[in-house]
Structure formats: structure tokens, C-alpha cells
Design a protein around this motif. Structure first.
Motif, short mmCIF file in Angstrom:
data_model
loop_
_atom_site.label_atom_id
_atom_site.label_comp_id
_atom_site.label_asym_id
_atom_site.label_seq_id
_atom_site.Cartn_x
_atom_site.Cartn_y
_atom_site.Cartn_z
N PHE A 278 0.82 -1.21 0.00
CA PHE A 278 0.00 0.00 0.00
C PHE A 278 0.86 1.26 0.00
N HIS B 174 0.04 2.84 -3.46
CA HIS B 174 -1.19 3.63 -3.33
C HIS B 174 -1.05 4.82 -2.38
N LEU B 175 -0.77 4.56 -1.09
CA LEU B 175 -0.91 5.59 -0.07
C LEU B 175 0.32 6.47 0.11
#
Length: 595
Positions: free
Chosen positions: A93, A97-98
Motif C-alpha cells: 500500500f 497507493h498511499l
């Protein structure tokens, strides 16, 4: 301890690696020591909080939840395994993504929620079973009580995935390692990180554990929970000073693409030359550098993922792959080869970690049923972990500050023990640790049965050798395996090496759970008394279980000596074959871009 060391090793400076960094960085108007001050404050209080709960969890579950034997070991091992496997998800992640800032923040919030729930179990009597009134009247916890406890431990495991995957990495992001000043600052950051971590560890393993064991479990859990809340506040206060790198994509996805492409082209023949392999022109990074991982001859079956079978259908007009799941570039293939190449040594390390698991569970249970009083002072069982930590620290100091300088001075060149020797010593230490633990357990139980008491009169000092040997196992084997994993992969994959190391710790925990349950089942067949199980170690045969795990250690030594060590020997050879093109754009003739 190994879990923290690996994080700090994920970011070495470019001058210490023959792989050029490829992660682009923004214009540096933030970061530096101003940001590091907030990060170190956050890290110190977070470690104080997490270690305070983790180190004494076996004692808490044994004394307050009346858990014993196999069930307690299963709970601790599975929880430890989950805490070490979630960093894989955290790394995914964060990279895809983050970003690291948000991953750290969400991980800290999840840990805070979990710690709060565990603290409530210590403060609210209804959330726990009644205290034991002698061995005959120990009530088991209700299912809903266990569900609340497990939910708290689950949130802590989820939080560890975000924190362990990003804590050191986010700190390293604050420095520009493409400059001499940045590399120097990064080394200083690691020193300050270890300093703050050590202080937090000492406080957690002494003051907080003493409060938990001898004063109040509720206060002892409330202190680390408040520390974690303070760490989150410090982290957020410094939010405007941080450099936040954008997610660059996850290397695990690239590995999946290589495996998929290689399987789909399993019938394709790879020609001896690399002319038919897909090697696109390197992309310019934000720091005007080029990084290329050259093709090697090992694990040739993976080369099929980069074979260009039909250029018209697989490449577009610019020579770029149309479908990255059908055609991968050479660098993607070589990254997967690096991971495959470390697996034999990685497997050898798992058995050593199983030994360390025994001291965290059964070793602490041994101490609980022994004489822990020294004079008028009662030694908390959780303090035994200090012996392992001190042994590890003393060996590292002797090795780095005494052995290496003097040996190098005598030999006129840098003299370090080879990785093969250190791993072999570590495996031997793990075998010796279990042999000593078996001998001490036999003596402890015999004295308890002779006196007819639940608590054996054997003093706590007799357990120090097995915990010291466990620390030396970590110092030799765990640190060496971690070093090998990080050196075997390019710098851009250091986070992958860390995730793989955490995965080995997780697998060791799960294997320990499996072995414990199998031993309990098989030893109880045909009416026999199980070696493990129940609340009273005096009724078990724990020393036989220790000898069994030591036998696995002997098999592991044979496996490493005759097979896995060859991959360490071939490491330098493969490293010499890896060539990195690192140069400034003004010294490289790149193809002109089409208007």
C-alpha cells in the motif's frame, strides 16, 4: 530485535552499493533534521509503547487469562506471525497507493486502537476470567472475552504492518542521498535512530514491565497506550516539514508479471544471446541518472518472460511493450532472479527463528514456575529478554570495535567473518540453546516434583544461559541472513528484502504453532501423557520438545552446510556480473524524443 535491525538496513548509501538509486525525489525545500526531530520523537514513543506490550504478553495471558500450555503458545505465535506478515501488505500500500506518510499514520492509529482495547482488558474485570484460586479452580475465559482480546491484538498486528514497513524508510526519505552531505546525514540518522530505539527498549523492558508485573497491569498497559497517543501527536505536528515521496508502484506486481509471462511462454526457447530479450532504453530519473540491472545467466527459465516472440504484436511503434503481463523487460526479470537466489539461505534462517520463538513462549513459562526472587526483589519473567538483548549488543560491540579493527590491522586488509561462518555459528548456537534449555528444564521440574510445589526452587539465574544463547543466535544467524538479503538485491528492492525477512519471522511463528500442536497430538496417542499442554509445566515433558527442535536445528545445519551456503558463495560472483550504468545525462547520448 531482529525485526528492528532489518528496517535500518533497507537504506544504505549509494557509495556502499553498486546499484544506482532510481527513485525520483522532488525539489528539497523540506525534510532534513527539522523533520527528523519529529520522526525520532514519534519513533521513540511508538517503540516504547509496542515493546512494552509485546515483551510481556506471555506473562499477561498466563496470569490474567489463565492460558497455559499449547493454547497460550498458539495465541502468541499466531499473533507474532500476523504482526510479521502484515508488513508485506503495508509495503504494497505504501509503494503503490498511499505513500509512506499515510501508511505510517493509519498504522499508528490501528495500533492505538488495539492497545486501547488490550488496556481495557486489564482495567475491566468483566473482560477477563476470574483469577485462579489454586491449580484446581482456574476458569477458562469466555468466548466473547477472547473475541475482545483477539480483536485488540488484531488491530495491533494491522498497525505493525504500516509501521514496520515504513518507519525507517520514511526517515531516510528526508535526506538527499545523491549528495555527500545527504549520505553523511543519513548515517547520523541511523545512529540517532538506534540510540532512541535502545533507550525506548531499555525503559520498556525494565520500568514498564516491572510496573505491569508487580504494581498494576492496567497502569502498565495504560503507560504505553498514552505513549503511542503522544507519538501520533508528535508525528502530526511535524506534518508540514516532511518530504512525502509519491507512490512509485509496487515491485511485487512486477514479480507477478514476470511469473505470469514466463508461464505463458513456457514452451518458448531462449536463445544463448540476449538479442531477442526486451531491454528498453532506460528512463531518465529526476536526479538525471540512469540505472540498469544487466542480464545474468542464472534461472534461465525466467528469461522467457522477456523473450520477444512477435515484435509486431508485442511492441508498439515506439518499441514499448503493449501488454506488460505478456512481455517484461530484462530488469524486471533480474529483480525476480535476485529474490529466487536468496530463498535457500532465507529458508535456513527460519529454523533459527523457531528457536527464538521457544524462548519467547516456553522459556518465559519456565521462569514463571521458578524462584524469581533475588533477595527481597522479585524478578519479572519478562526481564529475561534483557539477557538476549544485552548478549546481542555485547557481541556486536566486540565484533565491530575490537575484532574487526585489530584483525584488519594485523592482516593489512579488512578482516570480517564471512557470512557462511556467521550463519553456521548462529545455527550451532540455536542447537546449543535448546540443549541447555532442555537440561535446565529437567532440573527445574525434578526439584519442583521433589518439593511437591508448583513453583520450583530453582533460581532464575539458571535460565540466563539459554536466553543469552538465544541472543547470540540472533546476533550471528539473524543479522547475517538480514545482511545477505539486503546485499543480494539492488538498492531499489531493499524494502522487498525487509518484507521477505519479516515473512521469515512470520513463517517461523506459524511453523512453531504447527509443530507444538502436532507434538501434543502425537505424544498423547495410545493413552500416553502429552509432552505439552495444561497449566502446569511440572506435568509436561518440555525437555523432550526442546530436544526435538534441536534435532531440527541439526538437520538445518546439514542443509545449510551442503546446499544453502553455495548461494552465499555465488553471491560475489553474481554481484560482479551485475553492471550498473550510472552517469549524467550530458554524458549519455539518449535517443531524441519525437516531436
Amino acid at each position: 530485535m531482529a525485526e528492528e535491525i532489518i528496517n535500518a538496513s533497507q537504506y544504505s548509501s549509494p557509495e556502499e552499493s553498486n546499484i544506482a538509486p532510481t527513485i525520483p525525489r522532488p525539489t528539497r525545500k523540506k525534510g532534513g533534521w527539522t523533520a527528523i526531530a519529529f520522526i525520532l520523537g514519534n519513533e521513540s514513543f511508538e517503540k516504547l509503547a509496542s515493546v512494552s506490550l509485546i515483551s510481556n504478553m506471555t506473562t499477561y495471558l498466563r496470569t490474567k487469562y489463565n492460558m497455559g500450555g499449547v493454547f497460550l503458545v498458539n495465541v502468541v505465535s499466531i499473533w507474532s506471525g500476523c504482526s510479521n506478515i502484515t508488513p508485506l501488505a503495508g509495503a504494497f500500500f505504501a509503494d503503490a497507493h498511499l505513500g509512506r506518510f499515510l501508511t505510517l499514520l493509519f498504522g499508528s492509529l490501528a495500533s492505538f486502537l488495539g492497545m486501547g482495547m488490550v488496556t481495557l482488558t486489564a482495567g475491566v474485570d468483566e473482560l477477563r476470567p476470574p483469577n485462579c484460586q489454586g491449580l484446581a479452580t482456574c476458569s477458562d475465559p469466555h468466548k466473547w472475552q477472547l473475541a475482545f482480546l483477539f480483536a485488540g491484538l488484531g488491530f495491533m498486528a494491522i498497525g505493525s504492518g504500516g509501521i514496520r514497513a515504513c518507519n525507517i524508510a520514511f526517515g531516510a526519505d528526508q535526506f538527499d542521498t545523491n549528495t555527500e552531505k545527504g549520505r553523511s546525514q543519513l548515517k547520523s540518522f541511523f545512529n540517532w535512530w538506534y540510540f532512541s530505539f535502545t533507550i525506548a527498549l531499555i525503559i520498556a523492558l525494565t520500568v514498564v514491565i516491572y510496573i505491569q508485573t508487580n504494581i498494576s497491569w492496567f497502569i502498565g498497559f495504560l503507560i504505553p497506550t498514552c505513549c503511542l497517543a503522544l507519538s501520533i501527536m508528535i508525528f502530526l505536528i511535524g506534518r508540514n516539514t516532511y518530504i512525502r515521496l509519491k507512490p512509485q508502484g509496487c515491485v511485487f506486481i512486477d514479480m507477478a508479471k514476470v511469473i505470469n509471462a514466463a508461464c505463458r511462454k513456457r514452451h518458448v526457447r531462449v536463445v544463448p544471446t540476449s538479442n531477442s530479450l526486451y531491454e528498453p532504453v532506460p528512463k531518465e530519473t529526476a536526479e538525471n541518472q540512469i540505472s540498469v540491472l544487466r542480464h545474468t545467466d542464472r534461472f534461465k527459465c525466467l528469461d522467457k518472460a522477456a523473450v520477444i516472440v512477435d515484435p509486431s504484436s508485442e511492441l508498439n511503434g515506439d518499441g514499448v511493450a503493449k501488454d506488460s503481463w505478456r512481455l517484461c523487460n530484462v530488469e524486471q526479470v533480474e529483480r525476480l532472479k535476485c529474490v529466487v537466489g536468496i530463498l535457500p539461505v532465507w529458508i535456513a534462517g527460519i529454523t533459527c527463528f523457531i528457536t527464538m520463538e521457544q524462548m519467547n513462549t516456553f522459556g518465559v513459562l519456565q521462569v514463571i514456575q521458578s524462584n524469581t526472587r533475588v533477595g527481597n526483589f522479585n524478578i519479572p519473567p519478562g526481564w529475561m529478554g534483557l539477557a538476549s538483548m544485552i548478549a546481542l549488543a555485547i557481541w556486536i560491540f566486540i565484533y565491530e570495535c575490537v575484532y574487526v579493527p585489530n584483525a584488519s590491522k594485523i592482516s593489512k586488509k579488512e578482516a570480517r567473518l564471512s557470512l557462511q561462518i556467521r550463519v553456521k555459528i548462529g545455527i550451532f548456537m540455536s542447537i546449543l540453546c535448546l540443549a541447555v534449555a532442555a537440561f535446565v528444564e529437567t532440573r527445574r521440574r525434578d526439584l519442583a516434583l521433589k518439593e511437591g510445589t508448583f513453583i520450583s526452587p530453582l533460581g532464575v539465574a539458571f535460565f540466563l544461559p539459554q536466553f543469552i544463547l538465544s541472543g547470540l543466535t540472533e546476533a550471528f544467524a539473524a543479522v547475517s541472513v538480514m545482511e545477505f538479503l539486503n546485499n543480494q538485491v539492488p538498492e531499489t528492492m531493499r524494502s522487498v528484502a525487509g518484507a521477505i525477512f519479516f515473512l521469515s519471522l512470520s513463517i517461523a511463528s506459524y511453523l512453531n504453532t504447527l509443530i507444538v500442536n502436532i507434538v501434543e497430538m502425537l505424544s498423547g496417542l495410545h493413552g500416553g501423557k502429552p509432552w505439552l499442554g495444561g497449566h502446569d509445566l511440572n506435568q509436561n515433558k518440555l525437555e523432550r520438545f526442546y530436544i526435538l527442535i534441536a534435532g531440527l536445528g541439526v538437520l538445518n545445519f546439514i542443509y545449510f552446510h551442503f546446499y544453502a551456503s553455495r548461494y552465499i558463495l555465488s553471491y560475489e560472483e553474481s554481484k560482479r556480473r551485475q553492471t550498473v550504468l550510472e552517469t549524467r545525462i550530458d554524458h549519455v547520448d539518449l535517443p531524441e524524443k519525437k516531436p
